[in-house]
Design an enzyme around this catalytic site. Structure first.
Site, PDB file in Angstrom:
ATOM      1  N   GLY A  85     -16.300  -1.677   8.038  1.00  0.00           N
ATOM      2  CA  GLY A  85     -16.047  -0.552   8.940  1.00  0.00           C
ATOM      3  C   GLY A  85     -15.620  -1.013  10.311  1.00  0.00           C
ATOM      4  N   ILE A  96     -17.134  -0.675  13.339  1.00  0.00           N
ATOM      5  CA  ILE A  96     -18.185  -1.361  14.090  1.00  0.00           C
ATOM      6  C   ILE A  96     -18.600  -2.638  13.385  1.00  0.00           C
ATOM      7  CG2 ILE A  96     -20.542  -1.207  14.962  1.00  0.00           C
ATOM      8  CD1 ILE A  96     -18.556   0.441  16.517  1.00  0.00           C
ATOM      9  N   GLU A 104     -14.377  -2.524  -1.526  1.00  0.00           N
ATOM     10  CA  GLU A 104     -13.799  -3.845  -1.781  1.00  0.00           C
ATOM     11  C   GLU A 104     -12.515  -4.048  -0.979  1.00  0.00           C
ATOM     12  OE1 GLU A 104     -12.331  -4.732  -5.651  1.00  0.00           O
ATOM     13  OE2 GLU A 104     -11.431  -2.764  -5.962  1.00  0.00           O
ATOM     14  N   LYS A 151     -21.099   8.481   8.947  1.00  0.00           N
ATOM     15  CA  LYS A 151     -21.164   8.872  10.361  1.00  0.00           C
ATOM     16  C   LYS A 151     -20.341  10.111  10.697  1.00  0.00           C
ATOM     17  CE  LYS A 151     -21.497   3.978  11.754  1.00  0.00           C
ATOM     18  NZ  LYS A 151     -21.017   3.306  10.540  1.00  0.00           N
ATOM     19  N   LYS A 167     -25.957  10.746  18.550  1.00  0.00           N
ATOM     20  CA  LYS A 167     -26.158  12.011  17.825  1.00  0.00           C
ATOM     21  C   LYS A 167     -27.551  12.123  17.222  1.00  0.00           C
ATOM     22  CE  LYS A 167     -21.221  12.442  16.925  1.00  0.00           C
ATOM     23  NZ  LYS A 167     -20.887  11.350  17.851  1.00  0.00           N
ATOM     24  N   LYS A 176     -29.864   9.858  11.053  1.00  0.00           N
ATOM     25  CA  LYS A 176     -29.919   8.617  11.834  1.00  0.00           C
ATOM     26  C   LYS A 176     -31.208   8.538  12.653  1.00  0.00           C
ATOM     27  CE  LYS A 176     -27.185   5.764  12.131  1.00  0.00           C
ATOM     28  NZ  LYS A 176     -27.091   4.504  11.336  1.00  0.00           N
ATOM     29  N   ASN A 231     -19.517   7.404  21.013  1.00  0.00           N
ATOM     30  CA  ASN A 231     -18.289   7.181  20.266  1.00  0.00           C
ATOM     31  C   ASN A 231     -17.592   5.908  20.738  1.00  0.00           C
ATOM     32  OD1 ASN A 231     -17.921  10.009  18.821  1.00  0.00           O
ATOM     33  ND2 ASN A 231     -18.588  10.398  20.917  1.00  0.00           N
ATOM     34  N   GLU A 291     -21.117  20.173  15.254  1.00  0.00           N
ATOM     35  CA  GLU A 291     -20.683  19.586  16.520  1.00  0.00           C
ATOM     36  C   GLU A 291     -21.403  20.202  17.715  1.00  0.00           C
ATOM     37  OE1 GLU A 291     -16.275  17.697  16.776  1.00  0.00           O
ATOM     38  OE2 GLU A 291     -16.401  19.866  16.847  1.00  0.00           O
TER      39      GLU A 291
END
Length: 637
Positions: A301, A303, A326, A377, A420, A432, A458, A553
């Site tokens: 990903g 991050i 993969e 996420k 969040k 989370k 973000n 949101e």
């Protein structure tokens, strides 16, 4: 049978030609010094003695010119270092000439005025010839380009600005038309033929007067806030900014944008955040990472992959890249084979909910450090249809990775969390927050492992973030869609986030939730407008449309819950949240519910989340009117 022939290198022949010119200059300047001394009427005795002196003056200069390397350079690239070599060679030569002339004085000594004027004449002749040759060659090659190229203003009259002037002097693409600098002492002066016009805030007026649609910002050492103000000035003036990269950027391989031209790059969105570079404790991180096995979940990903890049700088013994995709792992391994070939990367495909495979992976590789970045996420995607996946992946998956780390006595475990998780209004944020609580509970059961979580907002350019979405919409000609005129978010760059996660890992003692300094919140509408302007378009051509808040949101994100306090750390961009302690009974109930073997609907999940996470307040979709660009004024945007 081939006959091998030897050809004298052109460089050697050219060297002897230049040497002959310099000796001719010595001859001419020596004679000129005598003529000047005697007002063009040299007495016969002095003339004879002066010409006889050339028998040893010329060899002395020939030897010194060779000794000081005057013929290593090329006249076409003659510059200040070449002039300094000439000065040193002439200085050494005239010193020897003075000594020899003193011993050979005779009845007609070399006049002192000749010894004073001769080196000056020679310096002018040798240095001037080289300068004139370079100017002639450049005019011959690039003279036609003087009026070509796109006109651009240079912002910054320091060393970086001078380098830009030198490089663009022969550019077929750019034509500098003036310099802007806030140093009032430079105003009205010229730098390499370019006039310093005035202050930076006068950009709009000068750009209109000189018809310059581009500005090259040559201030790599300026503070991030200063650069941000200059970018804003450029965008307001309708001038497209280009940036001279900082030293850190030029040293980081592969970091430059494909849009860069020569020594410049396009302005990135992180430039507009006005955030100074992160200072991290490299020795501490090196002692934690260097020579050790490190495992990163979610390594494919945005991050996770940046964490891998930052970790690679500290030379781990092996990097275990764990991810369910993969293709993402394939791309990561391909990148590392080019950028970090010395770092062994082992790609492991697997789901973080697979306890047996996690146990096998930890047992086989024995990591000393785990960064848990794997998570679902995306808020709207996880809100209703995929709420069960968010629960099992973010909560059960975190528990299984944490338990595997504890079982194999991994010294450090760092979980990447999110803003969040603070007063969550969506399933993703609530899961989370539960994941943070899972780490706190496992910490109480596993004293050999130090668990900590790191919350941040973000990151620009991450998968699923607004920046790639806006970029695609702008490329397609618009419209750019924003959910609400007043929506704000905290932003930081991906490298900055990854570096601060590494820094937090060095500080964690067990059970902490670290909060990153995210700076000031950014209005998404302003972000969209800046991106439109950076693309060279205007809001008249590319509209902004407001579509209404999506499921889950918030208008405003928070980094701390109402009842939380923070404690400072020795790093100015990291604080420790004093969150309420996790209840092991609640976590055991959550895990039993998740392992019950039945898939639960979104409504039941939200109902249970309200019980387990008291600060969770489920999202209620307001009746927002969708407005277009023409209604922005009415919305206050």
């Amino acid at each position: 049978m081939r006959v091998l022939t030897y050809m004298k290198p052109r460089g050697v022949a050219r060297s002897w030609t230049v040497s002959g010119f310099d000796l001719a200059a010595v001859l001419c300047c020596w004679c000129a010094a005598y003529l000047l001394r005697f007002n063009f009427a040299v007495p016969p005795d002095f003339m004879r003695h002066g010409l006889m002196s050339l028998l040893w003056v010329l060899p002395v200069h020939a030897v010194m010119f060779r000794y000081f390397g005057l013929y290593k350079g090329m006249w076409v690239f003659a510059s200040l270092p070449d002039l300094m070599r000439i000065v040193r060679a002439i200085g050494a030569s005239i010193a020897i000439v003075i000594v020899v002339a003193t011993f050979l004085r005779g009845n007609t000594p070399v006049p002192r005025s000749v010894l004073a004027a001769f080196p000056i004449f020679l310096l002018v002749a040798m240095g001037g010839a080289r300068a004139m040759y370079r100017a002639w060659r450049e005019h011959r090659q690039f003279g036609a380009l003087a009026a070509a190229g796109k006109p651009a203003l240079l912002i910054g009259g320091g060393d970086a600005g001078l380098n830009v002037m030198r490089q663009l002097r022969c550019s077929p693409e750019w034509r500098l038309v003036g310099v802007l600098d806030d140093n009032a002492s430079k105003h009205g002066r010229e730098m390499m033929g370019l006039r310093v016009l005035g202050r930076v805030d006068e950009l709009a007026a000068w750009a209109a007067k000189l018809q310059a649609r581009h500005a090259i910002i040559a201030m790599p050492s300026a503070s991030a806030e200063t650069r941000k103000q200059i970018f804003a000035t450029c965008l307001k003036a309708g001038v497209h900014p280009l940036v001279v990269p900082t030293l850190a950027e030029t040293m980081r391989s592969g970091e430059r944008s494909a849009a860069e031209t020569g020594t410049f790059r396009e302005v990135r969105m992180e430039d507009l955040l006005g955030r100074d570079p992160v200072a991290i404790d490299c020795p501490y991180i090196d002692s934690m990472v260097g020579g050790r096995v490190v495992l990163v979940t979610g390594a494919g990903g945005s991050i996770g992959s940046e964490l891998c890049r930052q970790l690679a700088l500290f030379r781990p013994a092996r990097l275990i890249a764990y991810d369910a995709s993969e293709f993402a792992l394939y791309k990561l391994v391909e990148e590392f084979s080019v950028r970090f070939p010395e770092v062994p990367v082992l790609p492991v495909t697997g789901d973080i909910r697979d306890a047996a495979w996690l146990d096998e992976t930890f047992a086989r590789h024995a990591p000393a450090l785990v960064f848990h970045a794997a998570a679902y996420k995306h808020v709207p995607l996880m809100e209703d249809e995929n709420a069960w996946q968010a629960m099992t992946n973010n909560v059960l998956g975190t528990w299984r990775v944490a338990k595997a780390a504890a079982a194999h006595r991994v010294p450090k475990f760092v979980m990447v969390s999110t803003d969040k998780a603070v007063n969550p209004t969506n399933v993703m944020g609530a899961t989370k927050r539960l994941a943070e609580m899972v780490c706190q509970v496992v910490q109480s059961e596993a004293p050999d492992t130090q668990f900590c979580s790191v919350r941040f907002g973000n990151v620009l350019g991450s998968n699923g973030s607004v920046v790639p979405k806006f970029r695609e919409q702008i490329a397609a000609g618009g419209p750019v869609t924003v959910t609400h005129p007043e929506i704000t978010r905290y932003f930081m760059s991906i490298p900055e986030a990854a570096q601060l996660v590494l820094q937090a890992a060095t500080m964690g003692k067990g059970g902490e939730i670290f909060v990153l300094d995210m700076g000031e919140p950014v209005k998404i509408t302003n972000l969209a407008r800046d991106m439109i302007r950076l693309s060279g378009a205007s809001e008249d051509k590319i509209r902004i449309e407001f579509t209404g808040l999506r499921p889950g949101e918030k208008l405003y994100e928070e980094l701390l819950a109402d009842n939380e306090q923070t404690l400072p750390t020795h790093h100015e961009k990291l604080r420790i949240a004093q969150a309420r302690a996790a209840d092991p009974v609640i976590i055991e109930e959550v895990l039993a519910w998740l392992r019950a073997g039945r898939v639960t609907g979104a409504q039941e999940i939200k109902r249970e989340l309200r019980r387990w996470v008291p600060e969770y307040a489920p999202y209620l979709r307001p009746n927002l009117q969708v407005v277009g660009a023409g209604e922005r004024a009415a919305e206050g945007g």
